[in-house]
Design a protein around this motif. Structure first.
Motif, short mmCIF file in Angstrom:
data_model
loop_
_atom_site.label_atom_id
_atom_site.label_comp_id
_atom_site.label_asym_id
_atom_site.label_seq_id
_atom_site.Cartn_x
_atom_site.Cartn_y
_atom_site.Cartn_z
N GLU A 86 0.83 -1.20 0.00
CA GLU A 86 0.00 0.00 0.00
C GLU A 86 0.87 1.25 0.00
O GLU A 86 1.99 1.25 0.53
CB GLU A 86 -0.92 0.03 1.22
N GLY A 87 0.35 2.33 -0.56
CA GLY A 87 1.06 3.59 -0.55
C GLY A 87 1.04 4.24 0.82
O GLY A 87 0.16 3.97 1.65
N PRO A 88 1.98 5.12 1.10
CA PRO A 88 2.05 5.78 2.42
C PRO A 88 0.78 6.53 2.80
O PRO A 88 0.48 6.68 3.98
CB PRO A 88 3.24 6.74 2.27
N ALA A 89 0.01 6.98 1.81
CA ALA A 89 -1.22 7.72 2.11
C ALA A 89 -2.25 6.86 2.83
O ALA A 89 -3.14 7.38 3.50
CB ALA A 89 -1.82 8.27 0.82
N TYR A 90 -2.12 5.53 2.70
CA TYR A 90 -3.10 4.62 3.32
C TYR A 90 -2.61 4.05 4.65
O TYR A 90 -3.33 3.30 5.30
CB TYR A 90 -3.41 3.46 2.37
N TRP A 91 -1.39 4.40 5.08
CA TRP A 91 -0.82 3.78 6.26
C TRP A 91 -1.50 4.22 7.56
O TRP A 91 -1.37 3.54 8.58
CB TRP A 91 0.67 4.07 6.34
N SER A 92 -2.19 5.31 7.53
CA SER A 92 -2.84 5.79 8.75
C SER A 92 -4.36 5.71 8.65
O SER A 92 -5.08 6.36 9.40
CB SER A 92 -2.44 7.24 9.03
N ALA B 261 6.31 1.10 11.82
CA ALA B 261 7.38 1.91 11.24
C ALA B 261 8.24 2.57 12.31
O ALA B 261 9.36 3.00 12.02
CB ALA B 261 6.78 2.96 10.31
N GLU B 262 7.74 2.68 13.54
CA GLU B 262 8.56 3.21 14.62
C GLU B 262 9.63 2.22 15.06
O GLU B 262 10.60 2.61 15.71
CB GLU B 262 7.66 3.57 15.81
N VAL B 263 9.44 0.94 14.71
CA VAL B 263 10.38 -0.10 15.13
C VAL B 263 11.32 -0.50 14.00
O VAL B 263 12.52 -0.70 14.21
CB VAL B 263 9.60 -1.34 15.63
N VAL B 264 10.78 -0.64 12.78
CA VAL B 264 11.58 -1.08 11.63
C VAL B 264 11.35 -0.11 10.47
O VAL B 264 10.40 0.67 10.47
CB VAL B 264 11.20 -2.52 11.20
N ASP B 265 12.22 -0.19 9.49
CA ASP B 265 12.07 0.63 8.29
C ASP B 265 10.94 0.07 7.44
O ASP B 265 10.94 -1.12 7.09
CB ASP B 265 13.37 0.65 7.48
N MET B 266 9.97 0.91 7.07
CA MET B 266 8.86 0.48 6.24
C MET B 266 8.96 1.18 4.89
O MET B 266 9.17 2.38 4.81
CB MET B 266 7.51 0.78 6.90
N HIS B 267 8.79 0.39 3.82
CA HIS B 267 8.95 0.91 2.46
C HIS B 267 7.70 0.58 1.65
O HIS B 267 7.23 -0.57 1.67
CB HIS B 267 10.18 0.30 1.78
N ALA B 268 7.19 1.55 0.92
CA ALA B 268 6.09 1.29 -0.01
C ALA B 268 6.62 0.49 -1.19
O ALA B 268 7.65 0.82 -1.77
CB ALA B 268 5.48 2.61 -0.50
#
Length: 469
Positions: A429-435, A445-452
């Motif tokens: 999913e794109g970052p716009a949908y992460w929240s 994403a606060e714990v590990v690197d998250m990539h679209a």
């Protein structure tokens, strides 16, 4: 090709640069050097033979076979056969759909390319028009044309005509059955080619009314490596599957090159200065601290539920195809329970759909419900499978991080991250949908690197950049 009365010396440069911009908009990398080569091709070939121009520009501008479909569709818009109705279409229009189908069956049986192009124009003109031209809402639809014409239903008729209407004799399979299958496959290929001609003709006509640049941007299907994993249909996934092995070879080559560069190590200042004494203090021959980095271990933790299953299955097969670049590859799949599926990937065919079916039937990835539960899956992995992760291990988590309202269990992900060399999360999913909704992407994403990671091209870039050497 029509230049609308303008001199070729002024029209062609503008047409070529617009064509190149459209290709770039579809992700085809075309630089100034390739554009100059394409201009030279047009100068050498002239404008007499449209197909020679097509092949010449393809040779100058393309670098991969998978780009050809996008190139051809874009070429047909910027270098069309003509303007408005084609002359051949106006000369001998069909009286009705039945006559059009009869002529189409004859052209398909004879594989007459000229007749098929003419019939595509006639079909769009007769069956594809919609809306009102005066109001600006009208146009031509390839889908409407093909739905009314139904060229796929002509297969049996063409084959029967080719056999002279006979049924053949004898029972059982024989050489004739094999020949008939080949003939059927060839007719299907011709029908699919005709469908493409209808699509190109409809796009050409709409582009004349609404603008070529607009239609080139909106109406041309993306190449396989740019298809969004979450919205890909069965045909697109099949096309994506055909890119698996070429992509794996390319990524393996890039990783091997990175490994060779890493093996050189950093410059050894002391040894470099000693060497420079023989050249008057000029360090012409730098010395390096050479080392041999050990090949890394990879662990994949993959959500195989719902729409993200296609993304996970493709990535699993891609990494497995690159297994020679790693000392060990272990793969775990989950919905709300975790099970190791490494053996299913190493023994199965390179087909994401078949792999998904095997995982669903042979692995214990679901518990009391069928919805994904990242918290439960991460917790089970941390409790039961953490021995697969060590200081040389890179963990790739594949999934959209949608918890369906369950506890995301962030501490379990912290335990995995604390033990691994590094952890990367690839989210389709794109970052716009992460929240939005039930997504816990920002928590993870606060714990590990998250990539679209929405398509195969992006996946290849991330694999090349993120995986250690």
């Amino acid at each position: 090709m029509s230049t609308q009365g303008a001199p070729a010396s002024t029209v062609l440069p503008e047409r070529l640069t617009a064509f190149v911009r459209a290709l770039r908009g579809h992700g085809i990398r075309v630089g100034p050097a390739e554009t100059v080569d394409a201009a030279a091709v047009l100068e050498v070939l002239g404008l007499a033979d449209r197909e020679r121009i097509r092949e010449g520009l393809a040779a100058a501008l393309l670098r991969a076979d998978r780009q050809r479909a996008v190139f051809d569709a874009t070429f047909d818009l910027y270098f069309p056969l003509g303007m408005g109705e084609l002359a051949a279409t106006r000369a001998a229009p069909a009286a009705d759909v039945t006559e059009l189908r009869d002529r189409l069956a004859e052209a398909l049986a004879a594989n007459d390319a000229t007749a098929l192009t003419q019939l595509a124009g006639e079909a769009v003109d007769m069956l594809g028009a919609y809306g009102s031209a005066g109001s600006g809402t009208g146009g031509w639809s390839a889908h409407q044309t093909l739905d009314r014409l139904r060229p796929q239903t002509l297969l049996a008729r063409i084959l029967a005509a080719g056999r002279g209407g006979g049924t053949g004799g004898g029972g059982g399979a024989g050489p004739g059955d094999f020949t008939e299958r080949l003939e059927a496959d060839e007719i299907r290929r011709r029908i699919e080619d005709y469908r493409g001609r209808v699509g190109g003709e409809a796009r050409r006509r709409v582009a004349e009314r609404r603008g070529t640049d607009e239609i080139a941007r909106r109406a041309i299907a993306p190449s396989a490596d740019q298809i969004d994993f979450l919205v890909a249909n069965r045909e697109q996934l099949a096309e994506l599957r055909r890119t698996l092995q070429p992509l794996a070879r390319k990524l393996a080559t890039r990783l091997a090159a990175r490994r060779r560069r890493a093996a050189r190590g950093q410059i050894d200042i002391r040894r470099t200065l000693r060497r420079s004494l023989s050249t008057g203090g000029v360090p012409l021959r730098p010395a390096y601290r050479r080392h041999r980095p050990a090949r890394p271990e990879i662990v994949l933790l993959c959500d195989v539920s719902g729409s993200v299953a296609g993304f996970a299955n493709f990535t699993m097969l891609l990494v497995q195809a690159m297994r020679d670049q790693f000392s060990r590859v272990r793969v775990y799949a989950f919905v709300n329970r975790v099970d190791e599926v490494t053996h299913l990937i190493t023994t199965g065919a390179a087909d994401p759909a078949a792999l998904g079916q095997r995982i669903a039937t042979e692995a214990a990835v679901s518990g009391w419900h069928g919805s994904s539960d990242y918290g439960s899956a991460l917790g089970e992995f941390a409790e039961c499978h953490l021995d697969a992760v060590g200081p040389r291990t890179s963990v790739l988590v594949l999934g959209d991080a949608r918890t369906n309202g369950f506890d995301p269990n962030v501490p379990a992900l912290r335990r995995i991250a604390a033990r691994a060399r590094r952890v990367h999360w690839l989210n389709p999913e794109g970052p716009a949908y992460w929240s939005t909704g039930d997504s816990a992407a920002h928590d993870y994403a606060e714990v590990v690197d998250m990539h679209a990671c929405r398509n195969a091209r992006r996946l290849g870039e991330l694999v090349t950049r993120l995986l250690p050497v």
